[in-house]
Design a protein around this motif. Structure first.
Motif, mmCIF file in Angstrom:
data_model
loop_
_atom_site.group_PDB
_atom_site.id
_atom_site.type_symbol
_atom_site.label_atom_id
_atom_site.label_comp_id
_atom_site.label_asym_id
_atom_site.label_seq_id
_atom_site.Cartn_x
_atom_site.Cartn_y
_atom_site.Cartn_z
ATOM 1 N N PRO A 180 9.199 -16.521 -4.591
ATOM 2 C CA PRO A 180 10.514 -16.478 -3.935
ATOM 3 C C PRO A 180 11.211 -17.832 -3.932
ATOM 4 O O PRO A 180 12.440 -17.905 -4.093
ATOM 5 C CB PRO A 180 10.173 -16.024 -2.505
ATOM 6 N N ASN A 181 10.454 -18.916 -3.770
ATOM 7 C CA ASN A 181 11.054 -20.248 -3.803
ATOM 8 C C ASN A 181 11.567 -20.591 -5.197
ATOM 9 O O ASN A 181 12.650 -21.173 -5.351
ATOM 10 C CB ASN A 181 10.041 -21.301 -3.342
ATOM 11 N N VAL A 182 10.789 -20.249 -6.221
ATOM 12 C CA VAL A 182 11.222 -20.493 -7.595
ATOM 13 C C VAL A 182 12.487 -19.689 -7.889
ATOM 14 O O VAL A 182 13.446 -20.200 -8.489
ATOM 15 C CB VAL A 182 10.103 -20.134 -8.594
ATOM 16 N N LEU A 198 11.589 -31.967 -9.703
ATOM 17 C CA LEU A 198 11.723 -31.959 -8.251
ATOM 18 C C LEU A 198 10.355 -31.932 -7.574
ATOM 19 O O LEU A 198 10.119 -32.630 -6.588
ATOM 20 C CB LEU A 198 12.553 -30.749 -7.799
ATOM 21 N N CYS A 199 9.456 -31.122 -8.131
ATOM 22 C CA CYS A 199 8.120 -31.003 -7.533
ATOM 23 C C CYS A 199 7.317 -32.296 -7.684
ATOM 24 O O CYS A 199 6.440 -32.583 -6.867
ATOM 25 C CB CYS A 199 7.360 -29.844 -8.171
ATOM 26 N N LEU A 200 7.611 -33.063 -8.711
ATOM 27 C CA LEU A 200 6.912 -34.332 -8.898
ATOM 28 C C LEU A 200 7.301 -35.340 -7.824
ATOM 29 O O LEU A 200 6.519 -36.225 -7.467
ATOM 30 C CB LEU A 200 7.205 -34.904 -10.288
ATOM 31 N N SER A 201 8.511 -35.196 -7.284
ATOM 32 C CA SER A 201 8.937 -36.105 -6.215
ATOM 33 C C SER A 201 8.882 -35.450 -4.835
ATOM 34 O O SER A 201 8.701 -36.126 -3.831
ATOM 35 C CB SER A 201 10.367 -36.603 -6.486
ATOM 36 N N GLN A 202 9.054 -34.138 -4.797
ATOM 37 C CA GLN A 202 8.973 -33.380 -3.545
ATOM 38 C C GLN A 202 7.920 -32.287 -3.736
ATOM 39 O O GLN A 202 8.227 -31.134 -3.993
ATOM 40 C CB GLN A 202 10.336 -32.761 -3.196
ATOM 41 N N ALA A 203 6.658 -32.678 -3.620
ATOM 42 C CA ALA A 203 5.557 -31.787 -4.000
ATOM 43 C C ALA A 203 5.474 -30.522 -3.152
ATOM 44 O O ALA A 203 4.950 -29.506 -3.599
ATOM 45 C CB ALA A 203 4.229 -32.550 -3.910
ATOM 46 N N ARG A 204 5.998 -30.563 -1.934
ATOM 47 C CA ARG A 204 5.917 -29.390 -1.054
ATOM 48 C C ARG A 204 7.010 -28.370 -1.301
ATOM 49 O O ARG A 204 7.082 -27.345 -0.614
ATOM 50 C CB ARG A 204 5.970 -29.835 0.412
ATOM 51 N N LEU A 205 7.859 -28.634 -2.274
ATOM 52 C CA LEU A 205 9.043 -27.810 -2.485
ATOM 53 C C LEU A 205 8.720 -26.322 -2.660
ATOM 54 O O LEU A 205 9.404 -25.470 -2.119
ATOM 55 C CB LEU A 205 9.805 -28.316 -3.714
ATOM 56 N N LEU A 206 7.669 -26.014 -3.417
ATOM 57 C CA LEU A 206 7.353 -24.616 -3.707
ATOM 58 C C LEU A 206 6.459 -23.963 -2.667
ATOM 59 O O LEU A 206 6.304 -22.743 -2.668
ATOM 60 C CB LEU A 206 6.690 -24.504 -5.089
ATOM 61 N N THR A 207 5.859 -24.762 -1.782
ATOM 62 C CA THR A 207 4.938 -24.184 -0.793
ATOM 63 C C THR A 207 5.548 -24.127 0.606
ATOM 64 O O THR A 207 4.911 -23.631 1.525
ATOM 65 C CB THR A 207 3.625 -24.980 -0.741
ATOM 66 N N THR A 208 6.767 -24.633 0.754
ATOM 67 C CA THR A 208 7.446 -24.505 2.037
ATOM 68 C C THR A 208 7.994 -23.085 2.162
ATOM 69 O O THR A 208 7.986 -22.316 1.198
ATOM 70 C CB THR A 208 8.588 -25.530 2.154
ATOM 71 N N ASN A 209 8.461 -22.717 3.348
ATOM 72 C CA ASN A 209 9.027 -21.366 3.465
ATOM 73 C C ASN A 209 10.449 -21.355 2.905
ATOM 74 O O ASN A 209 11.148 -22.372 2.879
ATOM 75 C CB ASN A 209 9.002 -20.879 4.927
ATOM 76 N N THR A 210 10.867 -20.196 2.435
ATOM 77 C CA THR A 210 12.152 -20.073 1.761
ATOM 78 C C THR A 210 13.315 -20.414 2.689
ATOM 79 O O THR A 210 14.355 -20.918 2.244
ATOM 80 C CB THR A 210 12.330 -18.646 1.201
ATOM 81 N N GLU A 211 13.138 -20.172 3.993
ATOM 82 C CA GLU A 211 14.191 -20.501 4.955
ATOM 83 C C GLU A 211 14.445 -22.009 4.961
ATOM 84 O O GLU A 211 15.600 -22.462 5.016
ATOM 85 C CB GLU A 211 13.808 -20.025 6.361
ATOM 86 N N ARG A 212 13.360 -22.793 4.909
ATOM 87 C CA ARG A 212 13.508 -24.246 4.881
ATOM 88 C C ARG A 212 14.209 -24.687 3.603
ATOM 89 O O ARG A 212 15.064 -25.572 3.617
ATOM 90 C CB ARG A 212 12.124 -24.904 4.991
ATOM 91 N N LEU A 213 13.856 -24.049 2.506
ATOM 92 C CA LEU A 213 14.500 -24.365 1.228
ATOM 93 C C LEU A 213 15.990 -24.042 1.296
ATOM 94 O O LEU A 213 16.838 -24.789 0.790
ATOM 95 C CB LEU A 213 13.827 -23.571 0.111
ATOM 96 N N GLY A 214 16.322 -22.927 1.947
ATOM 97 C CA GLY A 214 17.721 -22.546 2.119
ATOM 98 C C GLY A 214 18.477 -23.557 2.961
ATOM 99 O O GLY A 214 19.654 -23.855 2.691
ATOM 100 N N SER A 215 17.807 -24.106 3.985
ATOM 101 C CA SER A 215 18.439 -25.118 4.834
ATOM 102 C C SER A 215 18.732 -26.384 4.045
ATOM 103 O O SER A 215 19.774 -27.025 4.229
ATOM 104 C CB SER A 215 17.530 -25.449 6.026
ATOM 105 N N MET A 216 17.797 -26.756 3.145
ATOM 106 C CA MET A 216 18.012 -27.929 2.298
ATOM 107 C C MET A 216 19.217 -27.725 1.390
ATOM 108 O O MET A 216 20.048 -28.630 1.203
ATOM 109 C CB MET A 216 16.755 -28.210 1.476
ATOM 110 N N ALA A 217 19.339 -26.508 0.832
ATOM 111 C CA ALA A 217 20.472 -26.199 -0.045
ATOM 112 C C ALA A 217 21.774 -26.218 0.732
ATOM 113 O O ALA A 217 22.801 -26.741 0.256
ATOM 114 C CB ALA A 217 20.264 -24.837 -0.704
ATOM 115 N N ALA A 218 21.737 -25.666 1.951
ATOM 116 C CA ALA A 218 22.937 -25.651 2.781
ATOM 117 C C ALA A 218 23.351 -27.060 3.158
ATOM 118 O O ALA A 218 24.558 -27.371 3.238
ATOM 119 C CB ALA A 218 22.671 -24.818 4.040
ATOM 120 N N CYS A 219 22.373 -27.919 3.391
ATOM 121 C CA CYS A 219 22.656 -29.313 3.720
ATOM 122 C C CYS A 219 23.354 -30.010 2.551
ATOM 123 O O CYS A 219 24.309 -30.774 2.736
ATOM 124 C CB CYS A 219 21.364 -30.027 4.087
ATOM 125 N N ALA A 220 22.855 -29.736 1.339
ATOM 126 C CA ALA A 220 23.478 -30.327 0.148
ATOM 127 C C ALA A 220 24.920 -29.853 0.014
ATOM 128 O O ALA A 220 25.829 -30.640 -0.299
ATOM 129 C CB ALA A 220 22.682 -29.958 -1.097
#
Length: 254
Positions: A180-182, A198-220
């Motif tokens: 789902p994150n991918v 991105l994963c090489l610099s932010q290694a937790r990117l794919l293992t975080t929950n999708t809601e957190r990933l959505g918040s990062m996108a919304a912040c951008a």
């Protein structure tokens, strides 16, 4: 125990004879076969074994012994250690994943090595994967996980570099968490190469929950960087896992 060793031998030899370039696996067989046969010992102390044989600290051994209390003798862990030694994995790997000592040296470990090498991994790369504390190595699902990550990261070297930064990657549920994150990142316009970087610099990117990933996108997007733009991936890298308050403060001070 002798019957177990003969089964290991038959499986490994039959697999390696059909696959080119993995002759070092024969060393695994001989190493495991030299593990001494030990009868169940009612006085066997798991905690002491972890300290004296595996090099764990007392604190580490005390914590790990709770999950290994069913072991009645050093027979099985000795065989696992011999197998790992043949693969080139030091006993320090046990400190990262003590339950590795309970893995099957008949049904799981040799088949996993054979299947991973059939994907193109060298025995030394497999050893590196185990040494990173990959708990999935003691389960048969490790092969399908590696196959999936190769389709995203493109090479074993990239995969291992990312696992070094986030050893939970291969332990995470691929179907429920990672995919789902991918998919979300792909919807944001990122390709496989972008995700890898991105994963090489932010290694937790794919293992975080999708809601957190959505918040990062919304912040951008809140910073004026829309999804699909060339700067979006750089914004995600900069935002990382900072809180929105910290990001706002940095923007205000810039």
């Amino acid at each position: 125990m002798l019957r177990l060793r003969s089964c290991i031998g038959a499986r490994l030899l039959s697999s390696t004879s059909a696959a080119a370039g993995i002759s070092p696996l024969h060393r695994l067989l001989s190493a495991a076969a030299r593990a001494p046969a030990v009868s169940p010992n009612p006085s066997f102390a798991v905690e002491q074994y972890l300290v004296e044989t595996c090099g764990l600290t007392r604190a580490q051994a005390l914590k790990a012994s709770v999950k290994l209390s069913h072991l009645e003798s050093p027979s099985k862990p000795d065989t696992v250690l011999a197998f790992l030694a043949g693969l080139g994995v030091s006993r320090a790997a046990v400190a990262k994943d003590p339950q590795l000592l309970c893995a099957s040296v008949e049904r799981t470990l040799p088949p996993n090595v054979v299947k991973l090498t059939s994907l193109g991994m060298s025995p030394s790369e497999v050893a590196r994967l185990v040494s990173l504390g990959c708990t999935r190595f003691r389960t048969r699902s490790v092969v399908s996980s590696v196959q999936y990550y190769l389709s995203i990261f493109g090479s074993f070297e990239n995969l291992l570099r990312i696992v070094e930064r986030n050893f939970y990657l291969l332990s995470s549920n691929v179907e429920r968490v990672v995919k789902p994150n991918v998919a979300f990142l792909q919807e944001c316009g990122l390709g496989a190469c972008d995700i890898t970087n991105l994963c090489l610099s932010q290694a937790r990117l794919l293992t975080t929950n999708t809601e957190r990933l959505g918040s990062m996108a919304a912040c951008a997007q809140g910073l004026g960087i829309p999804r699909g733009s060339g700067m979006f991936k750089h914004a995600l890298r900069a935002i990382g896992f900072h809180s929105e308050e910290n990001i706002a403060a940095k923007v205000d001070n810039s």
